[in-house]
Design an enzyme around this catalytic site. Structure first.
Site, mmCIF file in Angstrom:
data_model
loop_
_atom_site.group_PDB
_atom_site.id
_atom_site.type_symbol
_atom_site.label_atom_id
_atom_site.label_comp_id
_atom_site.label_asym_id
_atom_site.label_seq_id
_atom_site.Cartn_x
_atom_site.Cartn_y
_atom_site.Cartn_z
ATOM 1 N N SER A 81 38.377 33.036 41.661
ATOM 2 C CA SER A 81 39.373 33.765 40.891
ATOM 3 C C SER A 81 40.480 32.857 40.366
ATOM 4 C CB SER A 81 39.986 34.872 41.761
ATOM 5 O OG SER A 81 40.491 34.325 42.952
ATOM 6 N N THR A 183 45.014 35.761 42.793
ATOM 7 C CA THR A 183 45.799 34.689 42.177
ATOM 8 C C THR A 183 46.386 33.844 43.277
ATOM 9 O OG1 THR A 183 46.416 36.059 40.309
ATOM 10 C CG2 THR A 183 47.928 34.268 40.847
ATOM 11 N N THR A 201 45.560 31.551 37.863
ATOM 12 C CA THR A 201 44.475 32.509 38.093
ATOM 13 C C THR A 201 43.512 32.522 36.911
ATOM 14 O OG1 THR A 201 44.030 34.832 38.656
ATOM 15 C CG2 THR A 201 45.709 34.446 37.007
ATOM 16 N N ARG A 211 42.885 39.483 27.231
ATOM 17 C CA ARG A 211 43.792 40.150 28.188
ATOM 18 C C ARG A 211 44.622 39.100 28.941
ATOM 19 N NH1 ARG A 211 44.607 39.939 34.084
ATOM 20 N NH2 ARG A 211 45.470 41.940 34.696
ATOM 21 N N THR A 234 50.584 38.949 43.358
ATOM 22 C CA THR A 234 49.146 38.958 43.138
ATOM 23 C C THR A 234 48.704 40.409 43.061
ATOM 24 O OG1 THR A 234 46.999 38.198 43.960
ATOM 25 C CG2 THR A 234 48.634 38.820 45.621
ATOM 26 N N GLY A 235 47.556 40.614 42.451
ATOM 27 C CA GLY A 235 47.038 41.966 42.351
ATOM 28 C C GLY A 235 46.990 42.446 40.915
HETATM 29 N N1 ASP Z 1 47.528 39.236 39.055
HETATM 30 C C1 ASP Z 1 46.278 38.756 38.516
HETATM 31 C C2 ASP Z 1 46.042 39.372 37.173
HETATM 32 O O1 ASP Z 1 46.333 40.532 36.987
HETATM 33 C C3 ASP Z 1 45.118 38.987 39.379
HETATM 34 C C4 ASP Z 1 45.321 38.965 40.872
HETATM 35 O O2 ASP Z 1 46.229 38.340 41.380
HETATM 36 O O3 ASP Z 1 44.579 39.589 41.587
HETATM 37 O O4 ASP Z 1 45.502 38.693 36.325
#
Ligand code: ASP
Length: 327
Positions: A81, A183, A201, A211, A234-235
């Site tokens: 990721s 991330t 990320t 995106r 993150t997320g």
């Molecule tokens: N925050 C990241 C994104 O939306 C992904 C992640 O951290 O899970 O691209």
């Protein structure tokens, strides 16, 4: 990294929305360890922290530590990721988002960068060598090449296979769940007492081409104010952008909240916004980590399963973040 997060069904908004409470009601309970200290998201943060610590333990600058730290994750093809080996978008193209912020409020960022493993170092070059703060897509790649970064194929066999399997059942919208994105966000306080952070990320797997998530957006995926503290996220990036999450965490610390309580209040804001939009938390995971000028730190997330790595004079350890939803 399938074990990192475990999504649980959300059964209602029964918990208190603490952002509606006065600040004095929130209390202060952050851990403190002093400096230097580095924190980063997820279990891959352990290895990244070890790289950062080499800089911090030699009286290096936090900004160099965070860059070196996340570069380790970017180069690791087994981390699917981030960087090389990251999962592609729905068109099979790996695009990277990254940013960096130092103790003097210098910032640099790239979004939708293709073919370059170390997106964070391109972001650093944007910060150090241009009058701008953010480059995207082809322009970011052109700049990287001019700076001497080598073009590479970032799509590994494993990620390509996964993408091809996904195509067979592909929905228009990427499935937002815990296995297809993560991330590395890293924040550090150096021996001189200065804060910096970095974030990198490949974003949400099988996203629409073009995106951009929160990770390269200063204020959303990362924020540093050397007078106050630093935070990273993150997320589900869309939710972090909606609340300008990392900036929110830092501003809450400015108002006197501990890093832990600031992370909690920011998650509660995301919960409130989600409710206001008539959505559920089922498919939304967001985690924040935060560090203040004193070396106190905290972390919080929506669903159980978010962990973070902390390296200080007591060593490098993985810690589970507290979570909003029960279970
Ligand atoms: N925050 C990241 C994104 O939306 C992904 C992640 O951290 O899970 O691209």
């Amino acid at each position: 990294m399938q074990s990192r997060r475990k999504f649980l069904r959300y059964s209602g908004f029964g918990a208190l929305l603490l952002q509606q409470l006065p600040l004095f009601a929130l209390g202060q309970s952050s851990k403190t360890t002093g400096k230097p200290i580095v924190l980063s998201t997820w279990d891959f943060g352990l290895k990244a922290n070890a790289e950062a610590w080499k800089v911090l333990s030699n009286n290096g600058r936090a900004v160099d530590a965070v860059e070196q730290g996340v570069r380790f994750t970017e180069a690791d093809p087994t981390e699917r990721s981030v960087g090389y080996g990251g999962r592609p978008d729905r068109d099979g193209i790996v695009t990277l988002d990254a940013c960096i912020m130092d103790d003097k409020a210098n910032i640099g960022s790239v979004a939708g960068l293709e073919h370059i493993v170390h997106a964070v170092s391109v972001a650093r070059a944007v910060m150090d060598k241009t009058p701008h703060v953010m480059l995207v897509g082809d322009g970011a790649l052109q700049f990287a090449k001019e700076q001497g970064f080598k073009m590479e194929n970032l799509l590994t066999e494993a990620s390509e296979q996964e993408w091809k399997a996904w195509l067979k059942t592909a929905k228009y919208e990427p499935v937002v769940n815990i296995e297809n994105h993560d991330t590395i966000g890293m924040i550090a306080l150096d021996a001189a007492g200065n804060l910096s952070g970095a974030c990198t990320t490949s974003g949400m797997a099988f996203k629409l081409h073009g995106r951009v998530g929160d990770s390269p957006i200063i204020g959303a995926g990362l924020y540093v104010d050397n007078e106050i503290g630093a935070a990273t996220a993150t997320g589900h990036g869309e939710e972090v952008i909606r609340t300008v999450g990392s900036h929110l965490v830092v501003e809450l610390m400015r108002q006197g909240l501990s890093p832990q309580k600031a992370c909690e209040a920011a998650v509660h804001r995301i919960v409130a916004f989600t409710k206001k939009r008539g959505k559920t938390l089922d498919a939304i995971q967001v985690g924040f980590i935060a560090l203040n000028k004193k070396g106190e730190y905290g972390a919080y997330c929506i669903h159980k399963g978010f962990n973070f790595a902390k390296y200080d004079h007591n060593g490098n350890e993985l810690k589970a973040a507290k979570h909003y939803l029960k279970g």
